[in-house]
Scaffold this active site. Structure first.
Site, short mmCIF file in Angstrom:
data_model
loop_
_atom_site.label_atom_id
_atom_site.label_comp_id
_atom_site.label_asym_id
_atom_site.label_seq_id
_atom_site.Cartn_x
_atom_site.Cartn_y
_atom_site.Cartn_z
CB CYS A 73 -3.01 0.37 2.07
SG CYS A 73 -2.59 -1.37 1.87
CB CYS A 92 0.02 -3.85 -4.94
SG CYS A 92 0.38 -2.34 -4.28
O1 PYC Z 1 -2.50 -2.97 -1.90
O2 PYC Z 1 -2.06 -0.64 -1.92
C1 PYC Z 1 -1.91 -2.00 -1.67
C2 PYC Z 1 -0.68 -2.28 -0.87
C3 PYC Z 1 0.33 -1.29 -0.57
C4 PYC Z 1 1.37 -2.03 0.16
C5 PYC Z 1 1.03 -3.46 0.41
N1 PYC Z 1 -0.46 -3.27 -0.25
#
Ligand code: PYC
Length: 317
Positions: A88, A238
């Protein structure tokens, strides 16, 4: 009554809850083995920490673990309202900020063990954090899915520490005002991918859906909308999704080694990404910033009817 010590933060808007103390002993072995022990024997602890009433659908938990390799500063298992994450990105940035706050790391480079491999982190003197993510690659391109009510959606299947389906097709502009429509659309894509049995090239489940396009704010940057496995959208750009996108851009020859990519999330907050060439794909470096939001003791009262949390519902059974 059971007590767990946690520190909360957010990275570009997306929350992370680092669990410091009070969690049952998962024993030894690799982080992947400990994650399976967590899943099999202690799953209610996941929902107690990540789900309502103590957490929310957007909460990502980060269970701190002793690393196997003494060269690593820490180990971590990431989890959310419905299950477990390989890696994550936003969570790793939040956890690094938390370790710095606790005085457990100083500015500079460190290694962190995860269930999908060792990740490098660099804590900069100004508080930003870079993560050298696991090698990321595009497994398939031009994958066409029939999505009821939306027609044919074409995209890439790519790994960035989690499996993503990434498309540039969007029925509405990538702005927060359209979040309900973007959530409905990405959920429909997720159902169609599941129904078609499309997975990663290692048989892994595609459980993140990413729309990527131009930011409508005129900044000339990219913006994404990412649906997470539990049905909530990622408030941040993300980190693993940005890594998967870098792998696609590299495969298409649209971004060179060392070139800077600014990736906004749906809130307009941004991560910066660059990559080096890897054996199979790219070695992404993602930079962002996290802020502390709380330091707490979570209490689990045995007679609480929701002591183990109000469980989230995964998009698939
Ligand atoms: O930042 O990789 C990320 C992530 C995955 C799910 C929520 N954030």
């Amino acid at each position: 009554m059971h007590r767990l010590t946690v520190i909360d933060s957010h990275t570009a808007g997306e929350p992370t809850r680092v669990v410091l103390d009070g969690f049952p002993d998962l024993g030894g072995g690799s982080l992947a083995q400990r994650r399976e022990r967590f899943r099999e024997d202690f799953d209610p602890w996941r929902s107690a920490i990540a789900c309502e009433p103590r957490g929310s659908d957007t909460m990502v938990g980060a269970l701190l673990q002793a690393p196997v390799d003494p060269a690593c500063a820490a180990g971590v298992i990431f989890f959310n309202n419905v299950g477990y994450l390989g890696m994550c990105g936003h969570g790793m940035i939040g956890m690094t900020r938390t370790l710095a706050h606790l005085g457990r790391i100083v500015p500079g480079e460190h290694l962190i063990e995860t269930p999908v491999g060792v990740v490098g982190v660099e804590l900069h003197a100004d508080g930003r954090v870079s993560i050298d993510n696991v090698e990321s690659h595009r497994a398939r391109t031009g994958v066409a899915v029939e999505v009821p009510d939306y027609g044919t959606v074409v995209g890439d299947v790519a790994w960035g520490g989690n499996w993503f389906f990434i498309t540039s097709q969007s029925p509405v502009p990538l702005s927060l005002a359209h979040e309900p429509a973007l959530t409905a659309y990405t959920k429909a894509i997720q159902r169609a991918i599941d129904a078609a049995g499309i997975g990663g090239d290692d048989g892994g489940v595609i459980d993140h859906i990413e729309i990527n396009g131009a930011a409508p704010d005129g900044a000339g940057q990219a913006r994404n909308f990412v649906l997470c496995p539990g049905g909530a959208y990622d408030r941040s750009p993300c980190g693993t999704g940005t890594s998967a996108k870098l792998a696609c851009l590299a495969a298409d020859g649209m971004l060179g080694e060392g070139e800077r990519w600014v990736q906004q999330g749906i809130l307009g907050s941004a991560f910066e990404g660059t990559y080096r060439k890897g054996d199979r794909g790219v070695l992404p470096r993602i930079t962002g910033q996290a802020w502390l939001t709380g330091s707490a003791e979570i209490l689990l009262e045995p007679d609480d009817p929701f002591v183990w949390g109000i469980r989230g519902v995964a998009l698939r059974p």
